[in-house]
Design an enzyme around this catalytic site. Structure first.
Site, PDB file in Angstrom:
ATOM      1  N   THR A   1       0.868  -1.442   0.269  1.00 61.67           N
ATOM      2  CA  THR A   1       0.031  -0.344   0.162  1.00 61.67           C
ATOM      3  C   THR A   1       1.082   1.430   0.071  1.00 61.67           C
ATOM      4  OG1 THR A   1      -1.644  -1.733   1.206  1.00 61.67           O
ATOM      5  CG2 THR A   1      -2.182   0.960   1.102  1.00 61.67           C
TER       6      THR A   1
ATOM      7  N   ILE B   1       4.931  -1.150   2.817  1.00 60.34           N
ATOM      8  CA  ILE B   1       4.825   0.422   2.534  1.00 60.34           C
ATOM      9  C   ILE B   1       5.794   0.536   1.226  1.00 60.34           C
ATOM     10  CG2 ILE B   1       4.771   2.543   4.151  1.00 60.34           C
ATOM     11  CD1 ILE B   1       2.709   1.121   5.132  1.00 60.34           C
ATOM     12  N   LYS B   2       4.844   1.163   0.297  1.00 61.00           N
ATOM     13  CA  LYS B   2       5.647   1.330  -0.680  1.00 61.00           C
ATOM     14  C   LYS B   2       5.919   3.520  -1.013  1.00 61.00           C
ATOM     15  CE  LYS B   2       4.206   0.652  -4.718  1.00 61.00           C
ATOM     16  NZ  LYS B   2       2.763   0.342  -5.863  1.00 61.00           N
ATOM     17  N   ILE B   3       6.570   3.379  -1.041  1.00 61.34           N
ATOM     18  CA  ILE B   3       7.245   4.851  -1.373  1.00 61.34           C
ATOM     19  C   ILE B   3       8.337   4.830  -2.380  1.00 61.34           C
ATOM     20  CG2 ILE B   3       9.311   6.531   0.106  1.00 61.34           C
ATOM     21  CD1 ILE B   3       8.642   4.249   3.004  1.00 61.34           C
TER      22      ILE B   3
END
Length: 307
Positions: free
Chosen positions: A88, A124-126
């Site tokens: 996400t 966690i997508k960054i």
């Protein structure tokens, strides 16, 4: 003979690049990835209407919070039909702000935990900016694992590995797009610049003992996927997954560990210089952030104007 999809699963963890619950349930990937563009598409699906309503109702007029709540609701649904993890994404507009990225990542994890989903099932997508990589380094130390996306260059990959991030998503198709337009020619097989980029990164990681997972992303055709059979993971759209499922014929493992370059440790100035010297990576990173930010804004508007 088994399908090419089943053969690919022998060498590579297959991930679905979609927010379409029904497609995921049908194609049975291990993991799934989402992003603002995919969530915007998911918001148009009737099955998610109730999630949209609840996300808006519980956000006190904060459109950004409503988007995060919607993303988590979609992610929780998807986790019900996959054995692995959901990725996400943090708001792309925070790509150059480490502190704001950390705060948003913490909020996403908290929202998942409120829904009974532990952090061990979430990535966690960054965006792979210098600031994003620094935020990911801190999150990893906190036990929150990350997926560094919009990765187009070797410098980004080297910096991510040195920071100890869990996973990177190098974008095969967007690299291919840039070179095809810039050079006014097509590329096939192992000469494809996107394939070459991921192969180089994969061998560099394996040669230097990095544990960071390489997950090729953004595919334009089956040939790119076939060339990267053997990569740690590949995240693939439902259309291409279906084509693989419908295709017969041998699919050998073509990507293997091999000779890799010596380890590089880049400080900020070296990272920024190498990015500056790579026109493709500079342009595609900026474009990718803009596109994700635009779709984030569209989703926020859709949530803010619901009645």
């Amino acid at each position: 003979m088994t399908s090419k999809l089943e053969q690919l699963k022998q060498y590579t963890t297959v991930v679905a690049d979609t927010g379409d619950f029904d497609a995921i349930a049908r194609l049975k990937p291990v993991d799934a990835t989402t992003n603002p563009s995919l969530l915007l598409k998911a918001a148009a699906l009737p099955r998610y209407a109730e999630h949209l309503r609840r996300a808006t109702a519980g956000s006190g007029g904060d459109a950004g919070l409503a988007c995060d709540r919607f993303a988590v609701a979609v992610g929780k649904d998807i986790l019900g039909v996959i054995p692995g993890r959901i990725s996400t994404e943090v708001d792309a507009r925070l790509s150059f702000d480490s502190e704001a990225t950390l705060a948003r990542a913490h909020r996403l994890v908290e929202l998942y935990e409120e829904q009974g989903v532990g952090r061990e099932r979430v990535l966690i997508k960054i965006a792979s900016t210098w600031e994003g990589i620094r935020a990911a380094e801190i999150l990893e130390r906190e036990g929150i694992q990350t997926n560094l996306t919009l990765l187009f260059s070797f410098a980004q990959a080297a910096a991510c590995a040195d920071a100890g991030v869990f996973l990177i998503s190098p974008f095969v198709g967007r690299i291919y797009d840039w070179y095809r337009k810039s050079e006014n020619r097509d590329y096939v097989g192992a000469e494809d610049p996107g394939v070459r980029s991921v192969s180089r990164i994969y061998r560099y990681y394996k040669a230097n003992g990095y544990k960071t997972v390489v997950m090729g992303a953004s595919f334009r055709n089956l040939g790119q996927i076939e060339q990267l059979a053997g990569c740690d993971r590949l995240t693939i759209s439902p259309d291409l997954l279906q084509q693989l499922a419908d295709s017969q014929g041998e699919l050998p493992r073509l990507l293997l560990p091999g000779d890799g370059e010596p380890r590089q440790v880049l400080d900020e100035s070296a990272f920024r210089w190498q990015m500056n010297e790579d026109a493709m990576a500079t342009e595609k990173l900026a474009e990718g952030i803009r596109l994700f930010a635009r779709d984030q804004e569209k989703l926020e508007y859709q949530l803010a104007t619901r009645h």
